[in-house]
Write a protein that holds these residues in place. Structure first.
Motif, mmCIF file in Angstrom:
data_model
loop_
_atom_site.group_PDB
_atom_site.id
_atom_site.type_symbol
_atom_site.label_atom_id
_atom_site.label_comp_id
_atom_site.label_asym_id
_atom_site.label_seq_id
_atom_site.Cartn_x
_atom_site.Cartn_y
_atom_site.Cartn_z
ATOM 1 N N ARG A 177 1.616 -6.586 -10.886
ATOM 2 C CA ARG A 177 1.209 -5.183 -10.807
ATOM 3 C C ARG A 177 2.012 -4.434 -9.748
ATOM 4 N NH1 ARG A 177 0.538 -1.832 -13.708
ATOM 5 N NH2 ARG A 177 -1.256 -2.779 -14.760
ATOM 6 N N LEU A 178 2.224 -5.053 -8.606
ATOM 7 C CA LEU A 178 2.948 -4.375 -7.526
ATOM 8 C C LEU A 178 4.441 -4.267 -7.823
ATOM 9 C CD1 LEU A 178 1.037 -5.995 -4.545
ATOM 10 C CD2 LEU A 178 0.754 -3.674 -5.447
ATOM 11 N N ALA A 179 4.948 -5.122 -8.721
ATOM 12 C CA ALA A 179 6.331 -4.989 -9.185
ATOM 13 C C ALA A 179 6.468 -3.855 -10.183
ATOM 14 C CB ALA A 179 6.800 -6.296 -9.824
ATOM 15 N N MET A 180 5.376 -3.596 -10.941
ATOM 16 C CA MET A 180 5.410 -2.607 -12.036
ATOM 17 C C MET A 180 4.142 -1.760 -11.996
ATOM 18 S SD MET A 180 6.879 -5.255 -14.954
ATOM 19 C CE MET A 180 5.988 -6.676 -14.268
ATOM 20 N N PRO A 181 4.059 -0.806 -11.060
ATOM 21 C CA PRO A 181 2.823 -0.031 -10.878
ATOM 22 C C PRO A 181 2.367 0.739 -12.112
ATOM 23 C CG PRO A 181 4.280 0.248 -8.994
ATOM 24 C CD PRO A 181 5.072 -0.478 -10.040
ATOM 25 N N ARG A 182 3.304 1.139 -12.983
ATOM 26 C CA ARG A 182 2.966 2.037 -14.092
ATOM 27 C C ARG A 182 2.917 1.346 -15.455
ATOM 28 N NH1 ARG A 182 4.666 7.330 -11.896
ATOM 29 N NH2 ARG A 182 5.618 6.956 -9.858
ATOM 30 N N THR A 183 3.051 0.034 -15.481
ATOM 31 C CA THR A 183 3.186 -0.713 -16.733
ATOM 32 C C THR A 183 1.838 -1.257 -17.210
ATOM 33 O OG1 THR A 183 5.440 -1.358 -16.182
ATOM 34 C CG2 THR A 183 4.290 -2.748 -17.755
ATOM 35 N N ARG A 223 0.834 -1.207 0.000
ATOM 36 C CA ARG A 223 0.000 0.000 0.000
ATOM 37 C C ARG A 223 0.869 1.258 0.000
ATOM 38 N NH1 ARG A 223 -2.679 -1.625 3.998
ATOM 39 N NH2 ARG A 223 -4.432 -2.664 2.990
ATOM 40 N N ASP A 224 1.935 1.229 0.787
ATOM 41 C CA ASP A 224 2.811 2.398 0.902
ATOM 42 C C ASP A 224 3.671 2.590 -0.353
ATOM 43 O OD1 ASP A 224 4.256 4.563 2.304
ATOM 44 O OD2 ASP A 224 5.918 3.142 2.257
ATOM 45 N N LYS A 225 4.345 1.532 -0.791
ATOM 46 C CA LYS A 225 5.290 1.674 -1.900
ATOM 47 C C LYS A 225 4.601 1.763 -3.260
ATOM 48 C CE LYS A 225 9.200 -0.519 -2.191
ATOM 49 N NZ LYS A 225 10.271 -1.559 -2.160
ATOM 50 N N ALA A 226 3.832 0.728 -3.603
ATOM 51 C CA ALA A 226 3.265 0.643 -4.947
ATOM 52 C C ALA A 226 2.097 1.604 -5.131
ATOM 53 C CB ALA A 226 2.837 -0.791 -5.242
ATOM 54 N N LEU A 227 1.137 1.564 -4.197
ATOM 55 C CA LEU A 227 -0.061 2.393 -4.347
ATOM 56 C C LEU A 227 0.229 3.866 -4.123
ATOM 57 C CD1 LEU A 227 -3.065 2.904 -4.698
ATOM 58 C CD2 LEU A 227 -3.422 2.126 -2.341
ATOM 59 N N GLU A 228 0.836 4.193 -3.009
ATOM 60 C CA GLU A 228 1.020 5.604 -2.673
ATOM 61 C C GLU A 228 2.165 6.265 -3.438
ATOM 62 O OE1 GLU A 228 -1.141 7.222 -1.038
ATOM 63 O OE2 GLU A 228 -2.302 5.447 -0.447
ATOM 64 N N ILE A 248 -5.654 -3.661 -3.409
ATOM 65 C CA ILE A 248 -4.470 -2.788 -3.441
ATOM 66 C C ILE A 248 -3.880 -2.746 -4.859
ATOM 67 C CG2 ILE A 248 -2.101 -2.487 -2.596
ATOM 68 C CD1 ILE A 248 -3.065 -3.836 0.037
ATOM 69 N N ALA A 249 -3.789 -3.917 -5.506
ATOM 70 C CA ALA A 249 -3.246 -3.977 -6.864
ATOM 71 C C ALA A 249 -4.132 -3.198 -7.837
ATOM 72 C CB ALA A 249 -3.125 -5.434 -7.302
ATOM 73 N N HIS A 250 -5.463 -3.327 -7.680
ATOM 74 C CA HIS A 250 -6.389 -2.624 -8.568
ATOM 75 C C HIS A 250 -6.290 -1.111 -8.384
ATOM 76 C CE1 HIS A 250 -9.829 -1.894 -11.077
ATOM 77 N NE2 HIS A 250 -10.576 -1.438 -10.087
ATOM 78 N N ARG A 251 -6.246 -0.664 -7.147
ATOM 79 C CA ARG A 251 -6.141 0.771 -6.898
ATOM 80 C C ARG A 251 -4.798 1.318 -7.369
ATOM 81 N NH1 ARG A 251 -6.688 2.406 -1.391
ATOM 82 N NH2 ARG A 251 -6.368 0.295 -0.612
#
Length: 326
Positions: free
Chosen positions: A262-268, A8-13, A40-43
């Motif tokens: 998704r959490l490895a690559m938030p913007r991909t 939540r902190d790293k990938a999402l925020e 979390i992954a969806h958001r």
């Protein structure tokens, strides 16, 4: 902090991908936390990629007879699979691109089962790109095996916007999947693609016997090459291949993999590809699209049947996700 707090902190925020150790923890989240993980992954995908879902169609210009021994692939000429060599002409490629565009898809990928393209194949692909661009408004990508820097530049000059060359699996596990070329050769092609200014598309297959640690390694290694797009396939065991009798990936395991990528690559752009119908079914596909995925290959795949494009479009409407427009 729990792994969900870290995600939540790293990938999402912050939009920062998780490291390999953190991804291992994601892949081991218990069932009772899977829904929270998917949320979390969806958001994360909504925040850093937006709500749109990219729809792509693919077609094989040259099928079967490949000299490589990728153990998952029925197009290898080294295995006793039912796939036979075939080649399409320009008119057939244009017709396929037109049908793809009519569904609302914005991307069309030309694929060939070869180790690398010869001049004849590149010439045909170049003619196809011109003909498709004259007939329909759609982005064109290619997947033609390993490339030299010169071949990559030639494809860029022809009008290809993106090039797909999958790393397939973790570097440490690759020799268990392919023996006729190396992971490093695949990575070199991606370096050439990036150097000439084409977008890099690279993903692979989940469920080929890799450990969860190697699955995390794979997601992390993909993140390091910073691809524009990552196709996520789940093994569809093909008759006649060395992986013919491998079990399907369970749905929960597949959804954890989606979240991890998704959490490895938030913007991909993370694209559902082959095998999703078997591993996830309709219910799991919807959960994946609400759990980190933001793109799909619709219709049939190269040698296997997918879901009708119209059904995928209806599904996106049902879960209120808009199709990406050009």
């Amino acid at each position: 902090m729990t792994i969900l707090d870290i995600a939540r902190d790293k990938a999402l925020e912050q939009g920062i991908g998780l490291d390999q150790t953190e991804l291992e923890q994601v892949l081991q989240v218990p069932d009772e936390q899977l829904e929270e993980l998917a949320d979390i992954a969806h958001r994360t995908r909504l925040k850093w990629c937006g709500p749109d879902v990219s729809v792509e169609g693919i077609i094989s210009i040259k099928t079967g007879g490949c000299p490589e021994d990728c153990h998952f692939c029925s197009q290898s000429g080294l295995f006793e699979s039912p796939v036979r060599a075939a080649r399409l002409n320009i008119a057939e490629l244009v017709e396929a691109a037109q049908k793809t565009a009519k569904t609302g898809a914005t991307e069309f990928c030309i694929v060939a089962a070869v180790k690398s393209p010869d001049d004849s194949l590149l010439d045909q692909v170049g003619q196809a790109i011109v003909a498709i661009n004259e007939a329909v408004d759609i982005e064109i990508s290619c997947s033609l095996g390993t490339l030299t820097r010169e071949q990559a530049q030639r494809l860029k000059d022809m009008g290809a916007q993106r090039y797909n060359h999958n790393l397939e699996t973790a570097r440490s596990f690759f020799p268990q999947v392919v023996t006729t070329h190396t992971w490093e050769e695949r990575k070199e092609t991606l370096d050439h693609v990036r150097a000439v200014g084409m977008e890099v598309c690279s993903g692979g297959i989940i469920g080929m016997g890799e450990s969860l640690e190697q699955r995390a390694e794979f997601a992390y290694q993909l993140a390091q090459i910073e691809p524009c797009e990552v196709p996520m396939n789940f093994l569809d065991p093909r008759p006649g291949t060395p992986f013919a009798n491998y079990p399907l990936v369970p749905m929960g395991e597949g959804l954890r993999a989606v979240a991890a990528f998704r959490l490895a690559m938030p913007r991909t752009t993370l694209r559902f590809a082959g095998g999703r119908e078997l591993t996830l079914g309709n219910d799991g596909t919807e959960k994946g699209l609400l759990g980190g995925i933001n793109a799909i290959i619709a219709g049939n795949y190269l040698t296997t049947l997918g879901q009708q494009i119209e059904k995928d479009v209806d599904m996106l409407g049902r879960i209120d996700l808009p199709i990406k427009a050009l």
